[in-house]
Design a protein around this motif. Structure first.
Motif, PDB file in Angstrom:
ATOM      1  N   ILE A  86      56.551 -21.981  39.326  1.00 23.61           N
ATOM      2  CA  ILE A  86      57.968 -22.244  39.427  1.00 23.61           C
ATOM      3  C   ILE A  86      56.189 -24.307  38.906  1.00 23.61           C
ATOM      4  CG2 ILE A  86      59.107 -23.460  40.865  1.00 23.61           C
ATOM      5  CD1 ILE A  86      59.440 -21.388  42.323  1.00 23.61           C
ATOM      6  N   GLN A  87      55.560 -23.438  39.909  1.00 23.02           N
ATOM      7  CA  GLN A  87      54.967 -25.619  39.643  1.00 23.02           C
ATOM      8  C   GLN A  87      54.476 -25.507  37.580  1.00 23.02           C
ATOM      9  OE1 GLN A  87      54.534 -28.199  40.591  1.00 23.02           O
ATOM     10  NE2 GLN A  87      53.960 -28.571  38.648  1.00 23.02           N
ATOM     11  N   GLY A  88      54.599 -24.315  36.553  1.00 17.99           N
ATOM     12  CA  GLY A  88      53.798 -23.727  35.664  1.00 17.99           C
ATOM     13  C   GLY A  88      55.468 -24.666  34.735  1.00 17.99           C
ATOM     14  N   ASN A  89      56.461 -24.476  35.654  1.00 16.61           N
ATOM     15  CA  ASN A  89      58.007 -24.257  34.660  1.00 16.61           C
ATOM     16  C   ASN A  89      58.258 -26.072  34.953  1.00 16.61           C
ATOM     17  OD1 ASN A  89      58.765 -21.631  34.145  1.00 16.61           O
ATOM     18  ND2 ASN A  89      59.664 -21.662  36.143  1.00 16.61           N
ATOM     19  N   ILE A  90      57.430 -26.453  35.543  1.00 18.43           N
ATOM     20  CA  ILE A  90      57.983 -28.204  36.798  1.00 18.43           C
ATOM     21  C   ILE A  90      57.111 -28.807  35.604  1.00 18.43           C
ATOM     22  CG2 ILE A  90      57.330 -29.864  37.715  1.00 18.43           C
ATOM     23  CD1 ILE A  90      58.366 -27.404  40.090  1.00 18.43           C
ATOM     24  N   THR A  91      56.148 -28.395  35.161  1.00 12.91           N
ATOM     25  CA  THR A  91      55.252 -29.618  34.002  1.00 12.91           C
ATOM     26  C   THR A  91      55.617 -28.781  32.692  1.00 12.91           C
ATOM     27  OG1 THR A  91      53.090 -28.067  36.035  1.00 12.91           O
ATOM     28  CG2 THR A  91      52.660 -29.467  33.048  1.00 12.91           C
ATOM     29  N   ILE A  92      55.918 -28.155  32.201  1.00 17.19           N
ATOM     30  CA  ILE A  92      56.125 -27.749  30.786  1.00 17.19           C
ATOM     31  C   ILE A  92      57.951 -29.021  30.527  1.00 17.19           C
ATOM     32  CG2 ILE A  92      57.255 -26.722  29.187  1.00 17.19           C
ATOM     33  CD1 ILE A  92      55.548 -24.393  30.031  1.00 17.19           C
TER      34      ILE A  92
END
Length: 436
Positions: free
Chosen positions: A236-242
């Motif tokens: 989820i953090q990866g999605n948010i960052t992108i």
């Protein structure tokens, strides 16, 4: 005497079930994999996006199961019209239902039945060459399209809409579909989620692919990408960052534009004769964590709305079904005496393709435990079901005939100078290829 089992459905759940039966059974076993289409592999063939060749390669594994001497493929045979549950129980020691989840959930809003408002499943089936969908089903003659949902299916749909036909030419997209994609008038695509970026269901890999589109600018509104704290898992953090990185960049003038939107819910599809717009309401989370409207509205001038808010199973004739869970009620795969279920029909549309393997193994353990110590009695071998189908003028498509369909698709690709395979469209074309 061998144990005879019918598996209804030849997608991953069905084929993994056949494999588990062969591997787990201490006694000889014969498995008939019965499929209503002439082609096996289910969503691997008709649900995986054509440009995801690595996922589609799972078919190579499934193929090896169908080629086991204990397994037989019977295509073009439909439960309910060609065979009943009683027919199956009269010919086999056990039956396992593995027909998956074949339809999209509805939005339940006004205007949903207007022409141009369709299930994402229909669109996926279209570009995947499913014989249930006419290749003329979609014309893509509108400049703006809305895709409701922020899961992997929605991402696949917007990616196919955003790409050029040339980018898909080397894939197995049917030629008739490729021609319509080439003539597409779509310029703007809106992917819409009811909640925020931290609630999106797409995987990091799928999301990254959107950022690599050569034919479309991908845009996120900064105010919709805001996430209020929280210790999120890596995915989820990866999605948010992108998503937040996309919010900080502007369009560079590519031919198409993809707007990834959050905190909006559809409240009405507008139009008289066909879709002319989509009315959205701004949302927020209540103290209880529910999505609620704020009373702030906007309208998108779209000519097509594709809903991708989840799959659900449909009832099978003569098989118990829960309208509440949209699954077949079961206990570790057991439905009734000698009847079992596996896959999405058993647990709902959750997990990835590989999840069906462990799910099928559980069902088979239950089945074999139930039949342990009981001499095979109901199963009378291939002869009984073959005779019954012949008496009804039903000629199943054999595995060898399916191989002939595959070969014809390879030849078609060569003739069109397109990749390794181009899918044949329609049942008649498939049957001509395997029964010239």
């Amino acid at each position: 005497m061998a144990l005879h089992v019918a598996v209804i459905g030849s997608g991953p759940a069905g084929i993994y079930t056949a494999e588990a039966l062969v591997k787990q059974s201490a006694e000889p076993v014969e498995v008939d994999v019965i499929e209503r289409l002439p082609t096996p592999y289910g969503l691997v063939r008709y649900g995986v996006a054509p440009d995801h060749t690595s996922i589609k390669s799972i078919a190579n594994y499934l193929r090896r199961v169908l080629e086991l001497p204990q397994v037989r493929f019977l295509g073009g045979v439909t439960l309910g019209s060609d065979l009943s549950v009683d027919d199956l129980l009269g010919a086999y020691d056990a039956v396992v239902y593995c027909t998956g989840a074949m339809v999209d959930r509805r939005l339940g809003i006004p205007g949903e039945d207007l022409p141009g408002s369709v299930a994402a499943t229909d669109f996926v089936n279209w570009y995947c060459g499913h014989p249930d969908v006419d290749p003329a089903r979609f014309t893509l003659d509108t400049s703006e399209v809305a895709v409701i949902g922020v899961g992997n299916v929605a991402v696949d749909v917007v990616r196919v809409l955003a790409k050029t036909a040339d980018e898909l030419r080397a894939t197995d997209v049917p030629h008739e579909v490729l021609e319509r994609l080439e003539a597409s008038q779509v310029k703007a695509i809106h992917m819409i989620g009811r909640r925020g970026p931290e609630h999106a269901k797409f995987t990091l890999k799928e999301l990254r692919e959107l950022g690599e589109l050569a034919n479309a600018d991908v845009c996120v509104r900064p105010e919709e990408a805001v996430v209020l704290g929280g210790d999120f898992p890596r995915q989820i953090q990866g999605n948010i960052t992108i998503l937040q990185s996309w919010a900080g960049r502007g369009a560079v003038g590519r031919p198409r534009r993809l707007d990834v939107r959050f905190w909006l819910r559809p409240v009405e599809i507008l139009g008289t004769e066909r879709v002319e717009g989509l009315k959205l309401e701004r949302t927020r989370l209540s103290e209880e964590g529910r999505v609620v409207g704020t009373g702030e509205f906007e309208t998108l001038p779209v000519g097509m709305v594709l809903r991708s808010v989840g799959y659900q199973s449909v009832p099978l004739p003569g098989v118990p079904f829960s309208e509440r869970t949209m699954t077949v009620p079961n206990e570790a795969g057991r439905v009734r005496e000698r009847e079992y279920v596996a896959g999405w029909l058993k647990r709902g549309p959750t997990g990835v393709i590989g999840t069906n393997k462990s799910d099928a193994a559980e069902t088979v353990r239950t089945l074999l435990s139930d039949l342990e110590g009981k001499a095979p009695g109901a199963g009378t071998g291939h002869g009984a079901i073959d005779a019954l189908l012949a008496s009804r003028s039903v000629r199943p498509v054999t595995y060898e005939e399916w191989q002939a369909i595959e070969a014809a698709e390879g030849e078609l690709a060569k003739s069109l100078s397109r990749g390794e395979r181009v899918k044949l469209v329609g049942l008649e074309a498939m049957l001509r290829a395997c029964r010239p």
